[in-house]
Write a protein that holds these residues in place. Structure first.
Motif, short mmCIF file in Angstrom:
data_model
loop_
_atom_site.label_atom_id
_atom_site.label_comp_id
_atom_site.label_asym_id
_atom_site.label_seq_id
_atom_site.Cartn_x
_atom_site.Cartn_y
_atom_site.Cartn_z
N PRO A 172 89.16 3.53 65.61
CA PRO A 172 89.27 2.58 64.52
C PRO A 172 88.35 2.96 63.37
O PRO A 172 87.40 3.72 63.55
N PRO A 173 88.61 2.44 62.16
CA PRO A 173 87.86 2.89 60.99
C PRO A 173 86.36 2.65 61.06
O PRO A 173 85.59 3.44 60.54
N GLN A 174 85.92 1.58 61.69
CA GLN A 174 84.50 1.24 61.67
C GLN A 174 83.96 1.10 63.09
O GLN A 174 84.40 0.24 63.85
N LEU A 175 83.04 1.96 63.44
CA LEU A 175 82.30 1.86 64.70
C LEU A 175 80.81 1.96 64.39
O LEU A 175 80.40 2.84 63.63
N GLU A 176 80.02 1.08 64.98
CA GLU A 176 78.57 1.12 64.77
C GLU A 176 77.89 1.39 66.11
O GLU A 176 78.13 0.68 67.09
N PHE A 177 77.08 2.43 66.15
CA PHE A 177 76.37 2.82 67.36
C PHE A 177 74.88 2.48 67.20
O PHE A 177 74.25 2.94 66.24
N ARG A 178 74.36 1.70 68.11
CA ARG A 178 72.93 1.38 68.13
C ARG A 178 72.32 1.97 69.40
O ARG A 178 72.77 1.65 70.51
N LEU A 179 71.34 2.81 69.23
CA LEU A 179 70.69 3.45 70.37
C LEU A 179 69.25 2.94 70.46
O LEU A 179 68.45 3.12 69.54
N THR A 180 68.94 2.29 71.57
CA THR A 180 67.60 1.75 71.81
C THR A 180 66.93 2.57 72.90
O THR A 180 67.55 2.85 73.94
N TYR A 181 65.67 2.96 72.67
CA TYR A 181 64.97 3.80 73.64
C TYR A 181 63.48 3.50 73.61
O TYR A 181 62.97 2.83 72.70
N VAL A 182 62.77 3.97 74.64
CA VAL A 182 61.32 3.83 74.73
C VAL A 182 60.68 5.05 74.06
O VAL A 182 60.89 6.18 74.52
N PRO A 183 59.91 4.86 72.98
CA PRO A 183 59.34 6.02 72.29
C PRO A 183 58.26 6.71 73.11
O PRO A 183 57.58 6.09 73.94
N ALA A 184 58.10 8.00 72.88
CA ALA A 184 57.15 8.80 73.65
C ALA A 184 55.71 8.34 73.41
O ALA A 184 54.88 8.40 74.33
N ALA A 185 55.40 7.88 72.19
CA ALA A 185 54.02 7.43 71.91
C ALA A 185 53.64 6.25 72.78
O ALA A 185 52.53 6.19 73.33
N PHE A 186 54.56 5.31 72.95
CA PHE A 186 54.29 4.15 73.80
C PHE A 186 54.11 4.57 75.25
O PHE A 186 53.18 4.13 75.93
N SER A 187 54.98 5.44 75.75
CA SER A 187 54.90 5.87 77.14
C SER A 187 53.62 6.66 77.42
O SER A 187 53.05 6.56 78.51
N SER A 188 53.16 7.43 76.44
CA SER A 188 51.91 8.19 76.63
C SER A 188 50.72 7.27 76.81
O SER A 188 49.85 7.50 77.66
N VAL A 189 50.67 6.21 76.01
CA VAL A 189 49.58 5.23 76.16
C VAL A 189 49.67 4.54 77.51
O VAL A 189 48.66 4.31 78.19
N GLN A 190 50.89 4.19 77.93
CA GLN A 190 51.06 3.55 79.24
C GLN A 190 50.60 4.47 80.37
O GLN A 190 49.98 4.01 81.35
N ALA A 191 50.88 5.75 80.26
CA ALA A 191 50.45 6.69 81.29
C ALA A 191 48.93 6.75 81.36
O ALA A 191 48.35 6.79 82.47
N ALA A 192 48.26 6.73 80.20
CA ALA A 192 46.80 6.76 80.19
C ALA A 192 46.22 5.48 80.79
O ALA A 192 45.26 5.53 81.59
N VAL A 193 46.80 4.35 80.45
CA VAL A 193 46.32 3.07 81.00
C VAL A 193 46.50 3.03 82.51
O VAL A 193 45.59 2.63 83.25
#
Length: 303
Positions: A172-193
């Motif tokens: 169809p003429p109009q499709l909207e794709f939204r991609l949600t993800y966990v950013p690497a900066a957030f995960s790096s802080v979580q790993a350190a904590v």
């Protein structure tokens, strides 16, 4: 266990009430609350947003677009739409971690859609991911929305394919794709904590074991040592390894089991402690319980 009292037949039950007083009864709650409080403070001031969302829209039957990061210019998303199929190619390295959530919005209400997630294997072929298929039927009253959750599984490249099931081949003429993800900066802080918390729990476990080493075995020691061991699993020492591998279902399953075991043991502790306190009240007649009668319903509830 017969008809004897709880103290005679199941000493561990009574010792749950007498083992610790106020200090031990607060230990389990403290072990759970303190790490959560520390994580909350760090998340607010250091980690940044836990989720990011990027949006791409296709316009027409044949369409292509890409999304680079700013300022690194690293390409993380490519969209190609043609012949009734839209393909999103994802390059998660350095930007996306843990999981993805693809949301598709379609303005045309008379079509059905199917979305599938695939991972690029080492030999260059696309491998379908387990439990990563979603379908959306035609809707006449509401805007069609399709959601596809995807756990990252260590692949360097992923492809999310959306196929239109309408009569026409073109989407169809109009499709909207939204991609949600966990950013690497957030995960790096979580790993350190989590690393800091694991080191703290391990040090506490060793110190407690050394302090109690010269004393006779006691149910109180068993509870505290067990909770500390499982608290180590609750803080997820495998988190950093899972990030380094780009996602791993086995490591994620092990972490989930450790968290579930800690919650079950904590519930079992409180149930046994509360029941022992009510069974040992002075001056009141309490029906005697055997070992199986005392533990069976609690193990069932905790399980």
């Amino acid at each position: 266990c017969g008809s004897q009292s709880v103290a005679e037949t199941c000493p561990s039950a009574v010792s749950c009430a007498t083992m610790c007083g106020l200090s031990y009864s607060c230990v389990a709650c403290t072990l759970l609350v303190v790490p959560l409080a520390v994580c909350s403070v760090v998340n607010v001031f250091l980690a940044g947003p836990p989720l990011k969302t990027v949006v791409l829209s296709s316009n027409g039957g044949r369409y292509s677009a890409s999304l680079p990061l700013v300022p690194s210019k690293q390409e993380i998303l490519r969209l190609r739409a043609s012949d009734g199929t839209a393909r999103l190619t994802l390059l998660p390295e350095g930007e996306m971690t843990r999981f993805l959530l693809l949301t598709l919005y379609a303005e045309e209400r008379t079509r059905s859609y199917e979305a599938t997630a695939l991972g690029m294997a080492a030999h260059g072929t696309l491998v379908p991911l387990a439990h990563s298929t979603a379908r959306m039927g035609a809707a006449s009253a509401e805007l069609p929305v399709l959601q596809l959750p995807v756990l990252l599984q260590g692949y360097s490249e992923y492809e999310l394919t959306v196929r239109s099931k309408g009569a026409e081949r073109d989407p169809p003429p109009q499709l909207e794709f939204r991609l949600t993800y966990v950013p690497a900066a957030f995960s790096s802080v979580q790993a350190a904590v989590r690393l800091v918390l694991c080191v703290g729990v391990a040090a506490t476990l060793l110190a407690y074991g050394a302090a109690m080493g010269g004393t006779a075995p006691d149910t109180a020691h068993f509870w505290v040592m067990s909770l500390l061991l499982l608290l180590l699993g609750l803080n997820d020492p495998l988190y950093a390894a899972c990030l380094a591998r780009g996602g791993d279902l086995t490591l994620q399953a092990a972490s989930a089991w450790a968290e579930a075991c800690f919650s079950a043991l904590l519930l079992l502790f409180w149930l046994a402690h509360a029941d022992s306190m009510s069974s040992s009240r002075g001056g009141e007649s309490v029906a005697p319980l055997g070992c199986s009668a005392f533990w069976a319903p609690k193990l069932l509830a905790a399980g």
